[in-house]
Design an enzyme around this catalytic site. Structure first.
Site, short mmCIF file in Angstrom:
data_model
loop_
_atom_site.label_atom_id
_atom_site.label_comp_id
_atom_site.label_asym_id
_atom_site.label_seq_id
_atom_site.Cartn_x
_atom_site.Cartn_y
_atom_site.Cartn_z
N LYS A 1 32.68 39.92 45.14
CA LYS A 1 32.72 39.42 43.70
C LYS A 1 32.58 40.69 42.87
O LYS A 1 31.92 40.65 42.22
CB LYS A 1 31.58 38.47 43.66
CG LYS A 1 31.66 37.32 44.27
CD LYS A 1 30.56 36.27 44.04
CE LYS A 1 30.79 34.92 44.93
NZ LYS A 1 32.29 34.44 45.02
N CYS A 2 33.23 41.67 43.25
CA CYS A 2 33.33 42.88 42.51
C CYS A 2 34.47 43.37 41.90
O CYS A 2 35.48 42.96 42.31
CB CYS A 2 33.05 44.12 43.55
SG CYS A 2 32.84 45.91 42.89
N GLY A 3 34.48 43.97 40.76
CA GLY A 3 35.83 44.32 40.08
C GLY A 3 36.73 45.24 41.11
O GLY A 3 38.02 45.31 40.96
N THR B 1 36.95 44.62 44.26
CA THR B 1 37.14 43.81 45.62
C THR B 1 38.66 43.75 45.99
O THR B 1 38.95 43.64 47.13
CB THR B 1 36.73 42.44 45.32
OG1 THR B 1 35.24 42.47 45.15
CG2 THR B 1 37.02 41.32 46.43
#
Length: 165
Positions: free
Chosen positions: A37-39, A41
């Site tokens: 759930k990371c930018g 990803t």
């Protein structure tokens, strides 16, 4: 710690099996702390492409889920595995969720973070998707910070130098 000891540090796969880098990688390895759930990803896609493109040349990409950066890897092992396989077609090995910084830092990352990046800075992992390129003997060859894409020219040339063209 010797480089060979780095490859012998006890690890656990995402599905709970004990392993080591020596068992996971038959040659060079790209060890990356990952999050769902990371930018950053979407880097999973390029990591999977590297895994496919370089498998026959002895590179193993190893994903290390980590929830230390704003809780961006909250899932269970099954949720992480499902997300990675269905969203990005990930086939490379994933380890159990791991702390890469702080008091509970995994021994693998205690050693990896001794390596300096291209600016000469060692120490804590900055964020998700920090990459460590290891030679077959466990030597840390290069450290790439999170915003360096897995398919960036400097990553590709470093991998080519380690595995041969």
């Amino acid at each position: 710690m010797t480089d060979s000891a780095l490859t012998d540090i006890p690890l656990t796969t995402l599905d709970g099996r004990p392993t080591t880098l020596a068992e996971l990688a038959d040659g060079a390895a790209l060890v990356v702390n990952v999050a769902s759930k990371c930018g950053l990803t979407p880097q999973y896609a390029a990591l999977e492409q590297l895994a496919e493109d370089y498998a026959d040349r002895g590179l193993t990409v190893i994903g290390v889920p980590c929830n230390q950066f704003m809780g961006q890897e909250p899932g269970s092992p099954q949720e992480i595995a499902t997300f990675c396989s269905t969203t990005y077609g990930v086939t490379f090995p994933l380890l159990a969720k791991t702390d890469v910084n702080g008091a509970d830092r995994h021994p693998l990352y205690a050693e990896l973070t001794r390596a300096a990046d291209d600016a000469g800075e060692a120490g804590d992992v900055q964020w998700n998707f920090e990459k460590f390129l290891l030679a077959a003997d466990g030597t840390v060859v290069r450290r790439f910070r999170p915003r360096t894409a897995p398919d960036a020219p400097e990553v590709i040339s470093a991998i080519d130098a380690v595995v041969g063209r």
